[in-house]
Scaffold this active site. Structure first.
Site, mmCIF file in Angstrom:
data_model
loop_
_atom_site.group_PDB
_atom_site.id
_atom_site.type_symbol
_atom_site.label_atom_id
_atom_site.label_comp_id
_atom_site.label_asym_id
_atom_site.label_seq_id
_atom_site.Cartn_x
_atom_site.Cartn_y
_atom_site.Cartn_z
ATOM 1 C CE LYS A 1 25.683 -16.885 -18.062
ATOM 2 N NZ LYS A 1 26.217 -18.004 -18.392
ATOM 3 C CG ASP B 1 30.020 -17.263 -18.839
ATOM 4 O OD1 ASP B 1 30.308 -18.147 -17.421
ATOM 5 O OD2 ASP B 1 28.608 -16.941 -18.467
#
Ligand code: NDP
Length: 289
Positions: A70, A106
């Site tokens: 990420k 997210d």
């Protein structure tokens, strides 16, 4: 699913990817909305840059990115959304002219999940357990949405301090306070929202919680655990035993997917459809709530 010459492909890159629920989310959405798109997991053992370039060369519409890539994936983007840049982590790539643009759904997904449960951030004092990648993003989210104070408790105090310094600097206020896990007795004597962002309690270590003392849980009116496997973590049980409300992270997963799907396909997913996908996810997980 009818795959033909016009089918667009999206996928997940990460290591591991075998247990992902994301294909359930995206393939259900595509089918329900009649969008000619298919979503598949791609295990990327190494050479992330090659994987992203290859995905672009193969005309992939978009990608999700999971552990451990990420942060590293930022180097492979042509442009990055401001929030994702601040957080320093990207979980969604959207195809643009010269390459992929990075987003962090997210966090917006967590916000939407909490909203769906009526959990407020603005004006709240919030405890975050953990100081890993997810906790860092949650800290940004809390200050971005106007939390009054955020107490970030972690086993390794240096990591909590690093997040506090960085987030306070970017947000231009002393909103985050770093503490060790043992420091909870120094928290204000009032009930707060607590977001559980450590990996403690994740299956197969279902019985673990990062703090087990009931005195800590007396300070929590609502507990949100980012973990969704199992769906009733020890943390959640401890919150409920002291009279608080507790939720698992499956809706966060749902909404991060919904937001990625919306970005890729330029559509808005209704709450009714999101609920329908959530029912499918619960069915796969064999859970009731
Ligand atoms: P990281 O590995 O970056 O961070 C792990 C955190 O857990 C650190 O704070 C670490 O503390 C703490 N920790 C690990 N083991 C212990 C232990 N034995 N005792 C005390 N603390 C411990 O993980 P992420 O931040 O990426 O993810 C955290 C959790 O959030 C995971 O369970 C993940 O599944 C979940 N998650 C859920 C999502 C969803 O969609 N629902 C999305 C993203 C994450 P230390 O710094 O001291 O090592």
């Amino acid at each position: 699913m009818n795959i033909n010459g016009k089918t667009r492909t999206c996928g997940l890159i990460g290591k591991p990817v075998e247990h992902t629920m994301s294909p359930v989310i995206h393939n259900t959405l595509a089918e329900e909305l009649g969008i000619n798109m298919v979503y598949v997991p791609f295990l990327v053992e190494e050479n992330l840059k090659d994987a992203v370039q290859g995905a672009y060369a193969l005309n992939l519409l978009g990608m999700n990115v999971t552990v451990p890539y990420k942060s590293e994936v930022l180097e492979s983007l042509v442009v990055c959304d401001e929030l994702a840049k601040k957080i320093g982590a990207v979980n969604t790539l959207v195809r643009e002219e010269q390459g992929y643009k990075g987003y962090n759904t997210d966090m917006t997904g967590l916000y939407r999940a909490m909203k769906s449960y009526g959990i407020e951030i603005e004006g709240e004092k919030i405890i975050i357990l953990g100081a890993g990648g997810a906790a860092r993003a949650v800290a940004f989210l809390c200050l971005s949405y106007g939390a009054e104070k955020v107490y970030i408790l972690n086993r390794s105090i240096e990591k909590a301090k690093a997040i506090a310094t960085e987030v306070n600097e970017v947000m231009k206020r002393e909103g985050i306070i770093a503490m060790t896990l043992e420091d909870y007795s120094r928290l204000p004597e009032e009930k707060m929202l607590c977001i559980q962002a450590t990996s403690v309690g994740l299956a197969p270590n279902d019985g673990d919680a990062v703090i087990t003392d009931e005195a800590f849980y007396k300070r929590i009116h609502t507990g949100y655990d980012l973990i969704y496997r199992p769906a009733n973590t020890r943390f959640m049980q401890l919150v409920k035993e002291q009279g608080g409300k507790a939720y698992h992270g499956l809706k966060m997963l749902l909404y991060q997917g919904v937001e990625a799907f919306e970005l890729w396909n330029q559509v808005t997913v209704s709450e009714e459809l999101a609920d329908k996908v959530y029912e499918v996810m619960k069915g796969v997980m064999k859970i009731e709530e």
